[in-house]
Design an enzyme around this catalytic site. Structure first.
Site, PDB file in Angstrom:
ATOM      1  N   HIS A  25     -11.664  -3.759   9.063  1.00  0.00           N
ATOM      2  CA  HIS A  25     -12.183  -3.730   7.693  1.00  0.00           C
ATOM      3  C   HIS A  25     -13.521  -3.003   7.614  1.00  0.00           C
ATOM      4  O   HIS A  25     -14.356  -3.333   6.780  1.00  0.00           O
ATOM      5  CB  HIS A  25     -12.396  -5.151   7.158  1.00  0.00           C
ATOM      6  CG  HIS A  25     -11.155  -5.885   6.770  1.00  0.00           C
ATOM      7  ND1 HIS A  25     -10.272  -6.395   7.673  1.00  0.00           N
ATOM      8  CD2 HIS A  25     -10.644  -6.189   5.544  1.00  0.00           C
ATOM      9  CE1 HIS A  25      -9.285  -6.998   7.042  1.00  0.00           C
ATOM     10  NE2 HIS A  25      -9.483  -6.895   5.745  1.00  0.00           N
ATOM     11  N   GLU A  51       0.804  -1.217   0.000  1.00  0.00           N
ATOM     12  CA  GLU A  51       0.000   0.000   0.000  1.00  0.00           C
ATOM     13  C   GLU A  51       0.836   1.266   0.000  1.00  0.00           C
ATOM     14  O   GLU A  51       0.478   2.265  -0.627  1.00  0.00           O
ATOM     15  CB  GLU A  51      -0.938   0.040   1.207  1.00  0.00           C
ATOM     16  CG  GLU A  51      -2.167  -0.842   1.087  1.00  0.00           C
ATOM     17  CD  GLU A  51      -1.881  -2.312   1.300  1.00  0.00           C
ATOM     18  OE1 GLU A  51      -0.744  -2.641   1.720  1.00  0.00           O
ATOM     19  OE2 GLU A  51      -2.770  -3.126   1.069  1.00  0.00           O
TER      20      GLU A  51
END
Ligand SMILES: Cc1ncc(C[n+]2csc(CCOP(=O)(O)OP(=O)(O)O)c2C)c(N)n1
Ligand SMILES: Cc1ncc(C[n+]2csc(CCOP(=O)(O)OP(=O)(O)O)c2C)c(N)n1
Ligand SMILES: [Mg+2]
Ligand SMILES: [Mg+2]
Lengths: 330, 327, 327, 330
Positions: C130, C61
């Site tokens: 999440h 990322e």
């Protein structure tokens, strides 16, 4: 099964350990299978990642650990939990979102932990466990115990930056850490051969001046042998190691994965030829450690234990809504 | 017991030395700590006094932060030095997805006694990447406590409380204030509990709610306002999370007027949260809108006239206070 | 030109396909994009239509985000897929210290046309790591634009505007809304300019200011309130930065009452900023405090009864609206 | 100077290039020296990091680049800027915080850029340039030009996670990127030997399947030779390289650094024996490319240019305060 034959069966027989390892592998396999079934049946909320086919890695490594050793695991962590000795009842209850689960229903499959046996937690963040395990290793060193700290992570995780920082830091401080890559060939939809510039992830150990071992991760005793060595070195203050257990993810990335990125035939081949559980079973039979009858008994016992765990999970109450406000701060 | 004049930096070191003496599990982790006792000299005396308990790391903010978390989970009480608060960006996952959530998502199994020490703030001509005040990000992250001391005594008392706390604490200390002196009690048991604001100046006309470097702007502004006949009450919040809203409310119920002052940029800063709460919970007590004085919404620029223009000034506080009082 | 019913996901794909057809410099970058057209199928049709312009990355990322920045600085118009908005923590430096600051700190030398697409939100039993809604962090970061669409048409129109913008845009789209259908204009020039809110329901009694998933709570709440004789006006903010405060103000001047609704947790969320501004700039128009409806201040828990309890519900909006109306 | 003698002087004489390189090194040295002086005199705000002693690296690498190639630099970036062809007037003005500076006074020493000649910026975040340069490399590949993208970073930076991600990504995509480590032995107070688990940082290239070169960074021609090769390979689509220029930071980490972490003698030794400028000067004299007289002329010319730059910086106005609100968005 070809690979097993090449191996010389000259290891000293560790009957009791091997049987226990076998039983644990059976337990993981069945736990995961049941989890898949109950998920498919809509009884497990959220999403789950199963480790079927990777039992050689979890059991091989954890068979070398003591209860006071630390393990940081991943989103695909049920196997590590069980291998380290977690209570399948509380695991099942957690997957079902029940108040009796390890995390009182707050964590679910991706966030289970059992700190009482050194499991510092599954992690929803890929490679999230690596910095933590270095901290555990540092803590061991500062407290001057002979514990070790193990982190499992995937081939996909291996490309994240924290891995680099963690391996360098563990190495310069000679921390008692095992970095265990479970190279199951895929990170979600992405093949390992695509995502990584080199073939053997264990080679990266050289960049950190630590031993790197590439292991047939579906040979549980090979994993155990390598892990035992790395653990012994870590306990002796000789620093960290990197172990790459080459294995295969038999199920989809998550349950429900359409898996357009691979052929069913590829999966079947691995299952047929290279199932760590079947390979170990065959080995144990050849070595006379287990008979068909004993195997059946183990399977039945494990099945009974897991049926009880599922029953416990099902019967347990959900947490009360207001419990959502508990557990934030001490 | 009497007070001595100490710099904020010395107050920090004293807190650490006292606590490290008291508890062997405390250690400090970060970049460039031992050679110069921290890059601002903030750990003076500690490398000599506690060899092996103040550890230099490579430049690896992600792992350093995570290392603090892992050590805290396994029986230690780490203090992580973040070098410049701007680099929390490099440990954001470890702070916000790990440290903040671990206790909660594992159902309260474990405690996580971690202090993350972040030198922050502008005014040193250090430009966009070395001047930020980022406390609001962490206030918006459930599971973290957030402390921003102003005076030397607060630094000491709050650091001791932060170290003794069993939860992760983000501790922001302003770089430009390290050398600023203030009286500090000469009492090894002097601890300022987290979540307690301090009324540092009493006044009946307007409440100035502030923290960190904003406190000194308020002091200056209050002196000026007094000359104009406006008596400002200064509430130094000290801890932003947990927030001592009772003290805020008590002050507001007295003055009916509020100005919030901080150095972080305006939009989405902590002042927004406080203003939102004040107007929601004390609507009928407000004789004027709650005003905010903060940095302008740009990165911190380098050149002195630019940086000075962007940062809040005492004059801005005076103007805001005047405006709510003259309404 | 007529409207068709499209899911939010299809609306996204259509926006991308139209823009990628129009401008060769646009490409998409992220993890696991080609095999399943994005992990939510959100890029349906794109891998086939634009081979080589939708790129799978390793799990990296930090580098993916930085890669977007570097490509944007050198003549491309990248769209970075962040997989789950929760992992912005892993690219926080690239987003907040690089993308947000580069144009400014280099004195306007360069433009940085980057869209960061972040699927966010809770309700899928995906637990603490999440499920977050993190837009407030970026609202507090000068140099970033922040877009949070609700309905399918907004997704399409705002994505097209974001792609055409020469500045970095954080684009948050709620995971649970991907399959939700809505009418979308059949016009390739349909673009919703950034910084324009939409009054999606007119009402005289109370203004509901919202965005993203909060919009659907407000819809539900407005229907319920109407049955009680309270006519709520729904203002979908759509872009949080730049904020269309004029539309907010116009609505408030009509209703005198405001409730702000979002899914992000309460403390330090965007609602704080908006409430702070409303009370500061429209003090005399307020007949009641501005109330906020938001998630409770804990990480998102896994178990359904817990998650449901933590998230804001339409009933909470109804209660808040009722309370400001009955004051 | 010993090292120079060992080298066989069998390189083809590139008189013009060498002279230009020498002039650039002189310019960097003098720019940095002046920056140090004006900083000490309180005329440069903030803090500055000087690259004196590292001119071999910046000039050696940048001598292989075209104006349309990209460079991402660091907090210690003045030398890279000048070597890539930046205007010293606008650089000086920026350091002084003036409106005529490269960034209109918004950036200062740590945040200078000149996008018109491909300099994507200095970076206040250590290793911050690596992800960006991979993006530039990807952009080149997608646009199908034959540009290259170079990132400079320090030995300290090399231990940060983004380095790992960037090198892996650049490698799997075969991007035209040069990763140039300037190993000047220290990261702030921390010796490289402490912070890194292996001795030669260039060895890490193997972990990413790219060539890794360890170079005497104070031999500008050795740097140039290696960089030329890496640049040629990158332009030809053969992917990235890692170059480690071994050099030494002669000044403190920042101006004003108390430097308790090293002996003054160590610094003096490097300056006396291994100054890249002196070494190159000696070489050029031996090879007859420069005479003492020519050298003096170059020095005078550079001095005049830099005096003019400083004068320009001093005479330039500060930005108006309200300009602080400009340049945020297009
Ligand atoms: C930082 C981060 N990025 C992306 C994801 C989404 N994600 C979850 S698992 C996964 C694949 C992980 O692959 P690998 O590390 O090989 O582990 P495996 O799933 O094969 O066990 C991804 C991309 C995540 N959880 N965290
Ligand atoms: C992410 C980050 N961490 C820490 C710092 C503070 N810092 C600035 S320069 C520096 C040392 C860098 O060392 P190295 O990479 O070797 O470069 P050198 O200064 O030697 O040129 C440090 C720690 C920073 N700017 N960014
Ligand atoms: Mg994998
Ligand atoms: Mg260095």
């Amino acid at each position: 099964m070809a690979k097993e034959k090449e191996r010389k069966d000259d290891r000293p027989v560790e009957t009791k350990t091997w049987r226990a390892m076998y039983r644990t592998m059976v337990k993981i396999r069945l736990f995961e299978t049941l989890a898949g079934e109950y998920f498919a049946a809509g009884q497990i909320p959220g999403f789950i990642h199963l480790s079927i086919g990777q039992e050689g890695s979890s059991v091989g490594v954890c068979s070398c650990l003591r209860p006071d050793d630390y393990v940081a695991t991943t989103h695909r962590g049920h196997g590590h939990m069980i291998a380290k000795g977690a209570d399948v009842k509380r695991m099942a209850a957690e997957l079902f979102g029940k108040a009796t689960g390890y995390c009182r229903g707050k964590g679910g499959s991706m966030h289970i932990a059992d700190f009482s046996i050194g499991i510092l937690g599954a992690n929803g963040v890929v490679a999230g466990g690596l910095p933590l395990i270095v901290g555990a290793g540092l803590s061991i060193k500062l407290r001057r115990t002979d514990q070790v700290a193990v982190v499992f992570f995937g081939d996909g995780a291996a490309n994240r930056g924290p891995v680099h920082e963690a391996m360098n830091l563990a190495s310069i401080w000679k921390l008692p850490v095992l970095f265990v890559i479970e190279n199951n060939q895929y990170a979600s939809t992405t093949p390992q051969s695509y995502s990584c510039a080199i073939g053997d992830l264990c080679q990266r150990a050289a960049a950190y001046n630590m031993p790197g071992y590439g292991v047939d991760g579906n040979d549980v005793l090979a994993v155990r042998e390598t892990a035992a060595r790395a653990v012994a070195e870590a306990r002796a203050g000789q620093g960290p190691s990197l172990i790459e257990n080459k294995t295969y993810r038999v199920r989809g990335h998550f349950e429900g994965d359409p898996q357009k990125y691979r052929d069913a035939a590829e999966v079947q081949r691995w299952q047929a030829e290279n199932d760590p559980l079947r390979r170990f079973e065959d080995f144990l039979r050849r070595r006379g450690v287990l008979t068909a009858k004993k195997i059946r008994r183990i399977e039945e016992e494990v099945r009974a234990e897991l049926d009880a765990a599922v029953a416990f999970a099902k019967e347990s109450p959900f947490p009360r809504p207001e419990e959502a406000l508990e557990d934030l701060f001490v | 017991m009497s007070d001595r004049l100490l710099t904020a930096s010395a107050a920090l070191a004293e807190a650490l030395i006292e606590e490290m003496t008291r508890d062997e599990r405390i250690f400090i982790l970060g970049e460039d700590l031992t050679a110069h006792a921290g890059i601002f000299g903030q750990f003076k005396g500690i490398p000599e006094k506690f060899p092996g308990r103040i550890l230099d790391t490579p430049i690896s903010e992600t792992c350093i932060a995570g290392c603090g978390v892992g050590a805290a989970l396994t029986g230690m009480r780490p203090i992580v030095d973040f070098h410049f608060s701007d680099f929390v960006t490099c440990g954001m996952d470890e702070l916000c997805n790990q440290a903040a959530k671990i206790r909660y998502m594992f159902g309260g199994q474990v405690k996580l006694p971690l202090v993350v020490w972040c030198p922050d703030g502008a005014g040193l001509r250090a430009a966009a990447q070395h001047s930020q005040s980022l406390e609001a990000w962490f206030v918006h992250t459930p599971g973290l406590k957030v402390v921003v001391p102003s005076e030397a005594a607060d630094v000491k008392g709050l650091m001791k409380a932060s170290i003794r706390d069993d939860n992760p604490v983000m501790f922001f200390q302003h770089k430009r204030l390290f050398r600023r002196e203030g009286p500090v009690p000469d009492d090894p048991d002097f601890v300022i509990p987290l979540g307690k604001a301090a009324v540092k100046r009493e006044g009946r006309d307007v409440s100035l709610f502030t923290y960190g470097s904003g406190y000194f702007l308020c002091q200056e502004a209050a002196a000026e306002l007094a000359r104009e006949g406006i008596e400002a009450e200064i509430v130094d919040l000290r801890t932003l999370k947990p927030l001592d809203f009772e003290t805020v409310a008590a002050s507001l119920r007295k003055t009916y007027r509020a100005v919030i002052v901080h150095e972080a940029c305006l939009t989405g800063g902590f002042g927004a949260e406080l203003a939102a709460r004040i107007q929601a919970e004390l609507f009928d007590f407000l004789d004027a809108p709650v005003l905010r004085v903060a940095a302008k919404d740009v990165p911190i620029p380098f050149s002195p006239p630019l940086e000075d223009f962007v940062l809040p000034r005492a004059a801005d506080v005076v103007a805001a206070a005047r405006s709510v009082c003259n309404r």
